[in-house]
Design a protein around this motif. Sequence first.
Motif, PDB file in Angstrom:
ATOM      1  N   THR A 170       0.837  -1.203   0.000  1.00 56.98           N
ATOM      2  CA  THR A 170       0.000   0.000   0.000  1.00 56.98           C
ATOM      3  C   THR A 170       0.865   1.244   0.000  1.00 56.98           C
ATOM      4  N   PRO A 171       0.333   2.322  -0.575  1.00 56.65           N
ATOM      5  CA  PRO A 171       1.009   3.608  -0.368  1.00 56.65           C
ATOM      6  C   PRO A 171       0.852   3.976   1.106  1.00 56.65           C
ATOM      7  N   SER A 172       1.528   4.983   1.569  1.00 59.01           N
ATOM      8  CA  SER A 172       1.395   5.438   2.943  1.00 59.01           C
ATOM      9  C   SER A 172      -0.051   5.875   3.181  1.00 59.01           C
ATOM     10  N   ILE A 173      -0.702   5.315   4.199  1.00 62.27           N
ATOM     11  CA  ILE A 173      -2.087   5.678   4.514  1.00 62.27           C
ATOM     12  C   ILE A 173      -2.187   6.092   5.972  1.00 62.27           C
ATOM     13  N   ALA A 174      -3.055   7.054   6.269  1.00 64.69           N
ATOM     14  CA  ALA A 174      -3.239   7.543   7.631  1.00 64.69           C
ATOM     15  C   ALA A 174      -4.566   7.082   8.211  1.00 64.69           C
ATOM     16  N   THR A 175      -5.477   6.611   7.356  1.00 62.15           N
ATOM     17  CA  THR A 175      -6.786   6.151   7.800  1.00 62.15           C
ATOM     18  C   THR A 175      -7.062   4.783   7.193  1.00 62.15           C
ATOM     19  N   THR A 176      -7.997   4.063   7.779  1.00 62.78           N
ATOM     20  CA  THR A 176      -8.395   2.769   7.254  1.00 62.78           C
ATOM     21  C   THR A 176      -8.852   2.949   5.807  1.00 62.78           C
ATOM     22  N   THR A 177      -8.332   2.100   4.916  1.00 60.81           N
ATOM     23  CA  THR A 177      -8.572   2.235   3.486  1.00 60.81           C
ATOM     24  C   THR A 177      -8.937   0.884   2.890  1.00 60.81           C
ATOM     25  N   THR A 178      -9.893   0.887   1.964  1.00 58.84           N
ATOM     26  CA  THR A 178     -10.279  -0.338   1.278  1.00 58.84           C
ATOM     27  C   THR A 178      -9.558  -0.430  -0.061  1.00 58.84           C
ATOM     28  N   PHE A 179      -8.899  -1.552  -0.296  1.00 56.23           N
ATOM     29  CA  PHE A 179      -8.277  -1.861  -1.575  1.00 56.23           C
ATOM     30  C   PHE A 179      -9.045  -3.034  -2.172  1.00 56.23           C
ATOM     31  N   TYR A 180      -8.847  -3.299  -3.449  1.00 55.24           N
ATOM     32  CA  TYR A 180      -9.568  -4.378  -4.113  1.00 55.24           C
ATOM     33  C   TYR A 180      -8.587  -5.314  -4.796  1.00 55.24           C
ATOM     34  N   VAL A 181      -8.914  -6.607  -4.779  1.00 55.30           N
ATOM     35  CA  VAL A 181      -8.076  -7.625  -5.385  1.00 55.30           C
ATOM     36  C   VAL A 181      -8.962  -8.483  -6.281  1.00 55.30           C
ATOM     37  N   GLU A 182      -8.393  -8.932  -7.400  1.00 54.08           N
ATOM     38  CA  GLU A 182      -9.117  -9.839  -8.275  1.00 54.08           C
ATOM     39  C   GLU A 182      -8.119 -10.695  -9.037  1.00 54.08           C
ATOM     40  N   PRO A 183      -8.496 -11.946  -9.315  1.00 49.71           N
ATOM     41  CA  PRO A 183      -7.597 -12.791 -10.105  1.00 49.71           C
ATOM     42  C   PRO A 183      -7.647 -12.384 -11.574  1.00 49.71           C
ATOM     43  N   THR A 184      -6.499 -12.502 -12.253  1.00 46.36           N
ATOM     44  CA  THR A 184      -6.407 -12.193 -13.674  1.00 46.36           C
ATOM     45  C   THR A 184      -5.620 -13.290 -14.368  1.00 46.36           C
ATOM     46  N   ILE A 185      -6.115 -13.708 -15.525  1.00 45.05           N
ATOM     47  CA  ILE A 185      -5.415 -14.709 -16.321  1.00 45.05           C
ATOM     48  C   ILE A 185      -4.975 -14.054 -17.615  1.00 45.05           C
ATOM     49  N   GLY A 186      -3.694 -14.196 -17.942  1.00 40.12           N
ATOM     50  CA  GLY A 186      -3.179 -13.638 -19.193  1.00 40.12           C
ATOM     51  C   GLY A 186      -3.034 -12.133 -19.119  1.00 40.12           C
ATOM     52  N   GLY A 187      -2.737 -11.528 -20.260  1.00 38.57           N
ATOM     53  CA  GLY A 187      -2.644 -10.077 -20.323  1.00 38.57           C
ATOM     54  C   GLY A 187      -1.345  -9.541 -19.769  1.00 38.57           C
ATOM     55  N   SER A 188      -1.346  -8.248 -19.493  1.00 40.82           N
ATOM     56  CA  SER A 188      -0.146  -7.589 -18.996  1.00 40.82           C
ATOM     57  C   SER A 188      -0.536  -6.408 -18.128  1.00 40.82           C
ATOM     58  N   SER A 189       0.430  -5.887 -17.416  1.00 46.50           N
ATOM     59  CA  SER A 189       0.249  -4.695 -16.603  1.00 46.50           C
ATOM     60  C   SER A 189       1.247  -3.662 -17.097  1.00 46.50           C
ATOM     61  N   PHE A 190       0.797  -2.414 -17.246  1.00 45.78           N
ATOM     62  CA  PHE A 190       1.669  -1.387 -17.801  1.00 45.78           C
ATOM     63  C   PHE A 190       1.222  -0.016 -17.306  1.00 45.78           C
ATOM     64  N   ASN A 191       2.099   0.957 -17.462  1.00 45.95           N
ATOM     65  CA  ASN A 191       1.771   2.339 -17.124  1.00 45.95           C
ATOM     66  C   ASN A 191       1.614   3.130 -18.406  1.00 45.95           C
ATOM     67  N   VAL A 192       0.720   4.109 -18.377  1.00 46.12           N
ATOM     68  CA  VAL A 192       0.469   4.957 -19.537  1.00 46.12           C
ATOM     69  C   VAL A 192       0.255   6.385 -19.053  1.00 46.12           C
ATOM     70  N   GLY A 193       0.633   7.337 -19.876  1.00 46.22           N
ATOM     71  CA  GLY A 193       0.470   8.740 -19.516  1.00 46.22           C
ATOM     72  C   GLY A 193       1.694   9.293 -18.824  1.00 46.22           C
ATOM     73  N   LEU A 194       1.600  10.544 -18.458  1.00 38.13           N
ATOM     74  CA  LEU A 194       2.717  11.203 -17.773  1.00 38.13           C
ATOM     75  C   LEU A 194       2.931  10.589 -16.399  1.00 38.13           C
ATOM     76  N   ALA A 195       4.185  10.399 -16.025  1.00 36.71           N
ATOM     77  CA  ALA A 195       4.503   9.868 -14.701  1.00 36.71           C
ATOM     78  C   ALA A 195       4.397  10.949 -13.638  1.00 36.71           C
ATOM     79  N   SER A 196       4.691  12.195 -14.011  1.00 39.13           N
ATOM     80  CA  SER A 196       4.671  13.292 -13.045  1.00 39.13           C
ATOM     81  C   SER A 196       4.579  14.617 -13.799  1.00 39.13           C
ATOM     82  N   ASP A 197       4.579  15.710 -13.060  1.00 32.98           N
ATOM     83  CA  ASP A 197       4.523  17.040 -13.658  1.00 32.98           C
ATOM     84  C   ASP A 197       5.427  17.961 -12.856  1.00 32.98           C
ATOM     85  N   ALA A 198       5.798  19.078 -13.450  1.00 37.25           N
ATOM     86  CA  ALA A 198       6.617  20.077 -12.759  1.00 37.25           C
ATOM     87  C   ALA A 198       5.746  20.856 -11.780  1.00 37.25           C
TER      88      ALA A 198
END
Length: 186
Positions: A6-34
């Motif tokens: 998890t990223p740093s959290i200060a309060t109770t937070t809900t995350f979600y999980v799911e199984p995945t078959i095949g495919g890929s994971s990738f990033n798209v778009g700008l990573a950051s800004d000035a």
Amino acid sequence: GTTFTTPSIATTTTFYVEPTIGGSSFNVGLASDAAGNLSSLSFYGMYFASTSAATIQSVDIYPSTAGTLNVTLEDDTNTVIDTRTFTIAAGDIINTIKKTLALGFNIPAGATGWSINYDLAIYRGAGTYAYPYSSNGFTITGNTIDGDNITGGSRYYFYNWNVSTGCNGTRSAVVATVTAPPALSI
């Protein structure tokens, strides 16, 4: 399966999980800004399209306002398909450090003109941006100020989109509970 830190959290937070078959994971778009490009505004969003079924796992924002942030997934008719709610703490507010928002938004194959939008003010980019941003059949196509299917724009709201493709199973909620530490006695 894959480990998620998890990223740093200060309060109770809900995350979600799911199984995945095949495919890929990738990033798209700008990573950051000035930091010099950022100013605080609310109620905007970004358009995207996907040739394959995909899941927007997370995006990053630069928080500017403490409170409750709602991020919505809308289809091409502006119908809200899904919503995630986040607590932005006063300590999260800085225009040089991003906060990761775990979304888990499922996108159907062939989606065009869909968008993710926010309500609480965040720091958004105000510069010159070279839309579209594409990777693996997933494309960020514009923003709600400049429009959809654009080749350049002046606004950018969500950074470092993490997207996955493949066949997804049923999503389950996983709660990360933050408890107050015990009193320290020396």
